[in-house]
Design a protein around this motif. Structure first.
Motif, PDB file in Angstrom:
ATOM      1  N   GLY A 133       0.803  -1.219   0.000  1.00  0.00           N
ATOM      2  CA  GLY A 133       0.000   0.000   0.000  1.00  0.00           C
ATOM      3  C   GLY A 133       0.832   1.263   0.000  1.00  0.00           C
ATOM      4  N   GLU A 134       2.145   1.128  -0.100  1.00  0.00           N
ATOM      5  CA  GLU A 134       3.011   2.307  -0.124  1.00  0.00           C
ATOM      6  C   GLU A 134       2.851   3.056  -1.452  1.00  0.00           C
ATOM      7  OE1 GLU A 134       4.993   3.581   2.336  1.00  0.00           O
ATOM      8  OE2 GLU A 134       3.936   2.081   3.544  1.00  0.00           O
ATOM      9  N   MET A 135       2.857   4.388  -1.371  1.00  0.00           N
ATOM     10  CA  MET A 135       2.784   5.205  -2.576  1.00  0.00           C
ATOM     11  C   MET A 135       4.138   5.189  -3.273  1.00  0.00           C
ATOM     12  SD  MET A 135       1.783   9.260  -3.008  1.00  0.00           S
ATOM     13  CE  MET A 135       0.143   9.073  -2.318  1.00  0.00           C
ATOM     14  N   VAL A 136       4.171   4.759  -4.530  1.00  0.00           N
ATOM     15  CA  VAL A 136       5.438   4.662  -5.254  1.00  0.00           C
ATOM     16  C   VAL A 136       5.537   5.707  -6.373  1.00  0.00           C
ATOM     17  CG1 VAL A 136       5.769   2.230  -4.724  1.00  0.00           C
ATOM     18  CG2 VAL A 136       4.521   2.856  -6.780  1.00  0.00           C
ATOM     19  N   ARG A 137       4.455   6.408  -6.622  1.00  0.00           N
ATOM     20  CA  ARG A 137       4.464   7.519  -7.587  1.00  0.00           C
ATOM     21  C   ARG A 137       3.538   8.583  -7.045  1.00  0.00           C
ATOM     22  NH1 ARG A 137       4.086   6.793 -14.159  1.00  0.00           N
ATOM     23  NH2 ARG A 137       3.509   8.926 -14.703  1.00  0.00           N
ATOM     24  N   GLU A 138       4.034   9.791  -6.911  1.00  0.00           N
ATOM     25  CA  GLU A 138       3.329  10.845  -6.193  1.00  0.00           C
ATOM     26  C   GLU A 138       1.996  11.226  -6.852  1.00  0.00           C
ATOM     27  OE1 GLU A 138       4.088  12.276  -3.252  1.00  0.00           O
ATOM     28  OE2 GLU A 138       5.710  10.807  -3.113  1.00  0.00           O
ATOM     29  N   THR A 139       1.113  11.770  -6.030  1.00  0.00           N
ATOM     30  CA  THR A 139      -0.192  12.243  -6.498  1.00  0.00           C
ATOM     31  C   THR A 139      -0.009  13.333  -7.541  1.00  0.00           C
ATOM     32  OG1 THR A 139      -1.072  11.805  -4.294  1.00  0.00           O
ATOM     33  CG2 THR A 139      -2.414  13.161  -5.752  1.00  0.00           C
ATOM     34  N   GLU A 140      -0.784  13.238  -8.616  1.00  0.00           N
ATOM     35  CA  GLU A 140      -0.670  14.227  -9.688  1.00  0.00           C
ATOM     36  C   GLU A 140      -2.004  14.422 -10.392  1.00  0.00           C
ATOM     37  OE1 GLU A 140       1.748  12.920 -13.023  1.00  0.00           O
ATOM     38  OE2 GLU A 140       1.407  10.821 -12.505  1.00  0.00           O
ATOM     39  N   ASN A 141      -2.115  15.543 -11.053  1.00  0.00           N
ATOM     40  CA  ASN A 141      -3.238  15.820 -11.943  1.00  0.00           C
ATOM     41  C   ASN A 141      -2.739  15.489 -13.345  1.00  0.00           C
ATOM     42  OD1 ASN A 141      -5.624  16.842 -13.050  1.00  0.00           O
ATOM     43  ND2 ASN A 141      -4.699  18.858 -13.329  1.00  0.00           N
ATOM     44  N   LYS A 142      -3.217  14.359 -13.899  1.00  0.00           N
ATOM     45  CA  LYS A 142      -2.614  13.829 -15.123  1.00  0.00           C
ATOM     46  C   LYS A 142      -3.602  13.820 -16.284  1.00  0.00           C
ATOM     47  CE  LYS A 142       0.220  10.005 -16.799  1.00  0.00           C
ATOM     48  NZ  LYS A 142       1.325  10.922 -17.100  1.00  0.00           N
ATOM     49  N   ILE A 143      -3.116  14.241 -17.444  1.00  0.00           N
ATOM     50  CA  ILE A 143      -3.883  14.119 -18.686  1.00  0.00           C
ATOM     51  C   ILE A 143      -3.586  12.744 -19.274  1.00  0.00           C
ATOM     52  CG2 ILE A 143      -4.247  15.014 -21.004  1.00  0.00           C
ATOM     53  CD1 ILE A 143      -3.391  17.759 -19.978  1.00  0.00           C
ATOM     54  N   LEU A 144      -4.619  11.932 -19.433  1.00  0.00           N
ATOM     55  CA  LEU A 144      -4.431  10.571 -19.923  1.00  0.00           C
ATOM     56  C   LEU A 144      -4.131  10.562 -21.415  1.00  0.00           C
ATOM     57  CD1 LEU A 144      -7.305   8.706 -18.054  1.00  0.00           C
ATOM     58  CD2 LEU A 144      -4.862   8.688 -17.520  1.00  0.00           C
ATOM     59  N   GLU A 145      -3.090   9.837 -21.780  1.00  0.00           N
ATOM     60  CA  GLU A 145      -2.705   9.649 -23.178  1.00  0.00           C
ATOM     61  C   GLU A 145      -2.419   8.176 -23.406  1.00  0.00           C
ATOM     62  OE1 GLU A 145      -0.547  13.908 -24.088  1.00  0.00           O
ATOM     63  OE2 GLU A 145       0.612  12.367 -23.044  1.00  0.00           O
ATOM     64  N   ARG A 146      -2.308   7.787 -24.660  1.00  0.00           N
ATOM     65  CA  ARG A 146      -2.149   6.366 -24.992  1.00  0.00           C
ATOM     66  C   ARG A 146      -0.932   5.747 -24.319  1.00  0.00           C
ATOM     67  NH1 ARG A 146      -2.398   5.581 -31.343  1.00  0.00           N
ATOM     68  NH2 ARG A 146      -2.237   3.389 -30.657  1.00  0.00           N
ATOM     69  N   ASP A 147       0.134   6.524 -24.196  1.00  0.00           N
ATOM     70  CA  ASP A 147       1.364   5.966 -23.638  1.00  0.00           C
ATOM     71  C   ASP A 147       1.516   6.192 -22.138  1.00  0.00           C
ATOM     72  OD1 ASP A 147       1.730   8.675 -23.761  1.00  0.00           O
ATOM     73  OD2 ASP A 147       3.709   8.579 -24.730  1.00  0.00           O
ATOM     74  N   SER A 148       0.466   6.695 -21.489  1.00  0.00           N
ATOM     75  CA  SER A 148       0.537   6.889 -20.037  1.00  0.00           C
ATOM     76  C   SER A 148       0.705   5.547 -19.335  1.00  0.00           C
ATOM     77  CB  SER A 148      -0.732   7.574 -19.535  1.00  0.00           C
ATOM     78  OG  SER A 148      -0.891   8.864 -20.091  1.00  0.00           O
ATOM     79  N   PHE A 149       1.618   5.488 -18.406  1.00  0.00           N
ATOM     80  CA  PHE A 149       1.867   4.304 -17.571  1.00  0.00           C
ATOM     81  C   PHE A 149       2.375   3.087 -18.361  1.00  0.00           C
ATOM     82  CE2 PHE A 149      -1.639   6.702 -15.575  1.00  0.00           C
ATOM     83  CZ  PHE A 149      -0.982   7.130 -14.430  1.00  0.00           C
ATOM     84  N   LEU A 150       2.907   3.305 -19.560  1.00  0.00           N
ATOM     85  CA  LEU A 150       3.421   2.182 -20.348  1.00  0.00           C
ATOM     86  C   LEU A 150       4.601   1.492 -19.676  1.00  0.00           C
ATOM     87  CD1 LEU A 150       3.284   3.123 -24.152  1.00  0.00           C
ATOM     88  CD2 LEU A 150       1.979   1.389 -22.911  1.00  0.00           C
ATOM     89  N   ASP A 151       5.262   2.187 -18.766  1.00  0.00           N
ATOM     90  CA  ASP A 151       6.370   1.575 -18.038  1.00  0.00           C
ATOM     91  C   ASP A 151       5.893   0.377 -17.211  1.00  0.00           C
ATOM     92  OD1 ASP A 151       8.003   3.489 -19.078  1.00  0.00           O
ATOM     93  OD2 ASP A 151       8.163   4.679 -17.242  1.00  0.00           O
ATOM     94  N   TYR A 152       4.591   0.307 -16.977  1.00  0.00           N
ATOM     95  CA  TYR A 152       4.045  -0.743 -16.118  1.00  0.00           C
ATOM     96  C   TYR A 152       3.189  -1.744 -16.913  1.00  0.00           C
ATOM     97  CZ  TYR A 152       5.385   2.803 -12.730  1.00  0.00           C
ATOM     98  OH  TYR A 152       6.088   3.737 -12.007  1.00  0.00           O
ATOM     99  N   LYS A 153       3.317  -1.753 -18.224  1.00  0.00           N
ATOM    100  CA  LYS A 153       2.430  -2.580 -19.046  1.00  0.00           C
ATOM    101  C   LYS A 153       2.626  -4.076 -18.825  1.00  0.00           C
ATOM    102  CE  LYS A 153       5.384  -2.597 -23.192  1.00  0.00           C
ATOM    103  NZ  LYS A 153       5.436  -2.250 -24.641  1.00  0.00           N
TER     104      LYS A 153
END
Length: 223
Positions: A133-153
């Protein structure tokens, strides 16, 4: 200790009372109309009645500090400060996204992404470890795009919250699981609040402001 919980950052107006980590009562309702101004103090009254304790027995107030609805957060913060000043008790705050993650820990996901709809293609989000449950990426206001979070695919990801619907339409994460009907809830703030209370980790009631993430944008009415 007896703690009163207020969570008003989303469509879910949620109030709870606990004795230590024991949840005594929960009152909450999800509404598209954001009924915090109508429901919050009624729910506080009901929660105290259900817990069978008077308001004067409360030792602290815990507030879901956001991110989320600007108006909802202001209503919750004003109420929390009023209770704290009136009762002479401390204010504890918890990131509202954390309460969305709590019920899904240890469900076998590598990461959990709570997403709160912030209009258009924006979401409020953060990345949490699916076990600790630890936060590993800080809270953000994010615009979603096709390549968002691809590092975790290649990872097993659970995406929860009312922002998950548009995320499913945009993100190229074929293995992700989406649960859109998840909202911040007071009942999942208990463990964090008790931990912070025992650490004397309190907010300055006078100077505290909710975690808005972005400025309020009013809408001009038509004649």
């Amino acid at each position: 200790m007896k703690i009163l919980y207020l969570e008003t950052s989303s469509k879910n107006c949620s109030v709870a009372v606990s004795s230590g980590e024991e949840l005594l009562c929960l009152c909450e309702e999800v509404s598209r109309e954001y009924k915090q101004s109508e429901s919050l103090h009624v729910f506080v009254e009901w929660a105290l009645e259900g817990a069978e304790i008077p308001l004067q027995a409360i030792d602290a107030v815990c507030l879901g500090k956001g991110p989320g609805s600007y108006t909802g957060l202001r209503i919750g913060a004003a109420a929390a400060k009023g209770f704290c000043f009136g009762l002479g008790v401390p204010l504890i705050t918890v990131n509202s996204l954390r309460s969305m993650v709590f019920p899904f820990l240890k469900d076998g996901f590598d990461f959990i992404l709570p997403m709160v709809d912030a209009r258009r293609m924006e979401v409020y989000t953060a990345l949490f470890d699916g076990i600790s449950g630890e936060m590993v990426r800080e809270t953000e206001n994010k615009i979603l795009e096709r390549d968002s979070f691809l590092d975790y695919k290649e990872k097993k990801i659970l995406i929860v919250g009312d922002g998950a619907t548009k995320a499913r339409e945009v993100l190229e994460l074929s293995s992700a699981v989406y649960k859109p009907n998840v909202f911040p809830s007071a009942k999942y703030m208990v463990e964090s609040a008790v931990f912070l209370y025992n650490k004397n980790n309190f907010e300055n009631i006078t100077s505290f402001d909710p975690f808005y993430l972005k400025d309020f944008q009013g809408k001009k009415g038509s004649d």
